[in-house]
Design a protein around this motif. Structure first.
Motif, mmCIF file in Angstrom:
data_model
loop_
_atom_site.group_PDB
_atom_site.id
_atom_site.type_symbol
_atom_site.label_atom_id
_atom_site.label_comp_id
_atom_site.label_asym_id
_atom_site.label_seq_id
_atom_site.Cartn_x
_atom_site.Cartn_y
_atom_site.Cartn_z
ATOM 1 N N TRP A 12 53.159 58.205 169.066
ATOM 2 C CA TRP A 12 52.510 57.491 170.162
ATOM 3 C C TRP A 12 53.048 56.074 170.212
ATOM 4 C CZ3 TRP A 12 48.665 53.446 169.774
ATOM 5 C CH2 TRP A 12 48.126 53.074 171.019
ATOM 6 N N GLY A 13 53.588 55.674 171.371
ATOM 7 C CA GLY A 13 54.138 54.338 171.522
ATOM 8 C C GLY A 13 55.640 54.253 171.359
ATOM 9 N N GLU A 14 56.311 55.418 171.276
ATOM 10 C CA GLU A 14 57.756 55.412 171.087
ATOM 11 C C GLU A 14 58.496 54.795 172.278
ATOM 12 O OE1 GLU A 14 56.633 59.455 172.796
ATOM 13 O OE2 GLU A 14 55.835 58.036 171.331
ATOM 14 N N ASP A 15 57.927 54.933 173.475
ATOM 15 C CA ASP A 15 58.526 54.309 174.665
ATOM 16 C C ASP A 15 58.585 52.795 174.503
ATOM 17 O OD1 ASP A 15 58.320 56.893 175.537
ATOM 18 O OD2 ASP A 15 57.270 56.431 177.397
ATOM 19 N N LEU A 16 57.494 52.220 174.031
ATOM 20 C CA LEU A 16 57.412 50.772 173.863
ATOM 21 C C LEU A 16 58.454 50.280 172.866
ATOM 22 C CD1 LEU A 16 56.080 48.031 174.279
ATOM 23 C CD2 LEU A 16 54.335 48.691 172.618
ATOM 24 N N LEU A 17 58.588 50.966 171.737
ATOM 25 C CA LEU A 17 59.564 50.561 170.729
ATOM 26 C C LEU A 17 60.977 50.614 171.288
ATOM 27 C CD1 LEU A 17 58.151 52.351 167.541
ATOM 28 C CD2 LEU A 17 57.843 49.969 168.245
ATOM 29 N N PHE A 18 61.269 51.648 172.061
ATOM 30 C CA PHE A 18 62.583 51.784 172.695
ATOM 31 C C PHE A 18 62.827 50.614 173.647
ATOM 32 C CE2 PHE A 18 65.390 53.220 176.078
ATOM 33 C CZ PHE A 18 66.420 53.857 175.398
ATOM 34 N N TYR A 41 44.244 53.508 164.495
ATOM 35 C CA TYR A 41 44.303 52.098 164.125
ATOM 36 C C TYR A 41 45.636 51.750 163.467
ATOM 37 C CZ TYR A 41 43.238 47.589 162.066
ATOM 38 O OH TYR A 41 43.284 46.268 161.715
ATOM 39 N N ASP A 42 46.100 52.599 162.556
ATOM 40 C CA ASP A 42 47.384 52.344 161.894
ATOM 41 C C ASP A 42 48.519 52.328 162.913
ATOM 42 O OD1 ASP A 42 46.155 52.212 159.433
ATOM 43 O OD2 ASP A 42 46.535 54.309 158.939
ATOM 44 N N ASN A 43 48.460 53.257 163.865
ATOM 45 C CA ASN A 43 49.496 53.324 164.895
ATOM 46 C C ASN A 43 49.451 52.076 165.786
ATOM 47 O OD1 ASN A 43 50.651 54.218 167.662
ATOM 48 N ND2 ASN A 43 51.327 55.808 166.271
ATOM 49 N N GLY A 67 52.165 45.073 166.026
ATOM 50 C CA GLY A 67 52.957 44.290 165.075
ATOM 51 C C GLY A 67 54.409 44.186 165.522
ATOM 52 N N ALA A 68 54.942 45.299 166.050
ATOM 53 C CA ALA A 68 56.327 45.302 166.529
ATOM 54 C C ALA A 68 56.499 44.363 167.716
ATOM 55 C CB ALA A 68 56.733 46.727 166.921
ATOM 56 N N VAL A 69 55.498 44.344 168.611
ATOM 57 C CA VAL A 69 55.568 43.451 169.775
ATOM 58 C C VAL A 69 55.471 42.000 169.336
ATOM 59 C CG1 VAL A 69 54.500 42.793 171.958
ATOM 60 C CG2 VAL A 69 54.598 45.203 171.306
ATOM 61 N N ARG A 70 54.552 41.711 168.421
ATOM 62 C CA ARG A 70 54.385 40.339 167.936
ATOM 63 C C ARG A 70 55.678 39.845 167.278
ATOM 64 N NH1 ARG A 70 50.295 41.306 165.128
ATOM 65 N NH2 ARG A 70 48.649 40.709 166.585
ATOM 66 N N GLU A 71 56.289 40.685 166.456
ATOM 67 C CA GLU A 71 57.549 40.318 165.802
ATOM 68 C C GLU A 71 58.661 40.132 166.825
ATOM 69 O OE1 GLU A 71 58.325 43.309 162.911
ATOM 70 O OE2 GLU A 71 56.574 42.811 161.673
ATOM 71 N N PHE A 72 58.669 40.970 167.851
ATOM 72 C CA PHE A 72 59.648 40.853 168.935
ATOM 73 C C PHE A 72 59.523 39.493 169.620
ATOM 74 C CE2 PHE A 72 60.075 41.110 173.571
ATOM 75 C CZ PHE A 72 61.401 41.504 173.717
ATOM 76 N N LEU A 73 58.300 39.104 169.942
ATOM 77 C CA LEU A 73 58.075 37.822 170.604
ATOM 78 C C LEU A 73 58.451 36.653 169.694
ATOM 79 C CD1 LEU A 73 54.658 38.553 172.372
ATOM 80 C CD2 LEU A 73 56.893 38.307 173.463
ATOM 81 N N GLN A 74 58.077 36.748 168.434
ATOM 82 C CA GLN A 74 58.404 35.677 167.496
ATOM 83 C C GLN A 74 59.916 35.557 167.314
ATOM 84 O OE1 GLN A 74 56.093 37.114 164.183
ATOM 85 N NE2 GLN A 74 54.314 35.825 164.674
ATOM 86 N N TRP A 85 44.991 40.278 159.484
ATOM 87 C CA TRP A 85 45.457 39.966 160.830
ATOM 88 C C TRP A 85 44.293 39.775 161.793
ATOM 89 C CZ3 TRP A 85 50.215 43.155 162.866
ATOM 90 C CH2 TRP A 85 51.357 42.739 162.181
ATOM 91 N N LEU A 86 43.293 40.645 161.626
ATOM 92 C CA LEU A 86 42.156 40.620 162.534
ATOM 93 C C LEU A 86 41.373 39.321 162.406
ATOM 94 C CD1 LEU A 86 41.154 42.615 164.614
ATOM 95 C CD2 LEU A 86 39.639 43.600 162.903
#
Length: 351
Positions: free
Chosen positions: A188-194, A232-234, A240-247, A299-300
């Motif tokens: 779930w979310g593989e489109d976003l990572l791509f 939740y883990d997903n 986390g991937a989006v936050r790291e991308f932005l940073q 993080w929360l």
């Protein structure tokens, strides 16, 4: 616009017999002439495979691939291997598109862009009935440098313009040159990572406000339609991937940061609600344990202030998280689940 540049439209197909005719017809009736349609039948057990073959017999632009069921990511990867187009477009087999969508995307990407995005229309259905239709028009129009695009990332992200692959047109050469594929290990979310990996490769990105893609939401695959034990883990992985991308791209600042973190904290509420799904396999003790694990997440707590920017429920949940009140969170969602169950007609499913 050079209308001779081939667009490969890749469609993973799995048990979509009720939607497939409308979907394929919308793709073959595009005003843009140079297309090839790659239908990847991913182990369907209904008549989807036969429907695909019937179109291939009638139209030389249609290519059908049959493979055992391995999921949409693997199906898209297979389609990309077989694609001969200069551009790639992806659609889902239960959706359909505006007859000018491909033409409009090609026009946009032709202006020195490597990616074109458009708006979409979300159509909520139950059986053959349309329950709700909502139009999402892209808030901006034109071609932007990568830096300019990233400055407005949060504005686009909060309405899911970034997440999906079906409202976009990609440069096939850039994908091949970069070795980009869909991660088959992510369910779930593989489109976003791509998309995050692809956006980093782009110099310019074009936005089309118009809603040219029609996304049919039967609720069968939505986040709240089924119990997801690892939701939740997903979610943590994706956000986390989006936050790291932005940073990494110096865009985790100002409005971007606020909009992204508001989105993230709203997803946390979805994860709590998931634990009380009617099909949950968790005992009350395990449910409380999961709640405790979530609210202890570092993080929360670092983002507690973003709960206070939300509605009354979000503020209430935020205060319980801040006080580490796992028991009160359990009582709150238990009561909410009970009320929802009592107010829901028996013949309707969880939504």
């Amino acid at each position: 616009m050079d209308s001779t540049k081939l667009v490969s439209i890749i469609v993973p197909v799995y048990n979509a017999e009720n939607y497939l005719h409308k979907s394929i017809d919308s793709l073959l009736n595009q005003t843009y002439p140079a297309i090839e349609l790659i239908l990847v039948n991913d182990g369907s057990i209904d008549s989807s495979g036969e429907i695909c073959e019937s179109y291939a017999k009638k139209d030389i632009r249609v290519k059908v691939i049959h493979q055992p069921n391995t999921g949409p990511s693997a199906a898209r990867n297979r389609g990309m291997k077989e694609a001969g187009g200069e551009f790639l477009q992806f659609t889902d087999s239960d959706d359909f598109i505006d007859h000018r969508m491909t033409e409009r995307l090609v026009q946009a990407i032709a202006s020195e862009s490597q990616l074109a995005l458009c708006g979409y229309q979300k159509i909520l259905t139950r059986g053959n009935r349309i329950i709700k239709s909502e139009v999402f028009r892209m808030p901006r129009n034109g071609t932007f440098s990568n830096e300019q695009f990233l400055k407005n990332f949060g504005e686009l992200y909060q309405h899911y313009y970034i997440h999906f692959i079906w409202n976009k047109l990609y440069d096939a050469h850039l994908i091949n040159e970069s070795g980009l594929v869909f991660d088959t290990e992510v369910s779930w979310g593989e489109d976003l990572l791509f998309n995050l990996r692809y956006i980093e490769k782009c110099q310019n990105i074009s936005l089309i406000p118009d809603a040219l893609y029609y996304y049919i939401d039967s609720n069968a695959s939505s986040i709240t339609s089924q119990f997801r034990p690892n939701l939740y883990d997903n979610m943590q992985l994706m956000q986390g991937a989006v936050r790291e991308f932005l940073q990494r791209n110096h865009a985790y600042t100002g409005k971007n940061k606020v909009l992204f973190e508001n989105f993230y904290t709203s997803r946390v509420l979805t994860c709590f609600w998931n634990l009380f799904h009617p099909n949950s396999t968790l005992t009350p003790e395990l449910t409380k344990q999961h709640i405790g694990e979530i609210i202890r997440n570092e993080w929360l707590h670092e983002r507690a202030c973003y709960f206070q920017a939300g509605n009354l429920e979000k503020k209430l949940i935020g205060s319980m998280i801040k006080r580490q009140s796992a028991g009160w969170l359990y009582r709150y969602y238990s009561l909410k689940s009970y009320v929802k169950k009592k107010s829901r007609p028996k013949e309707k499913k969880w939504v």
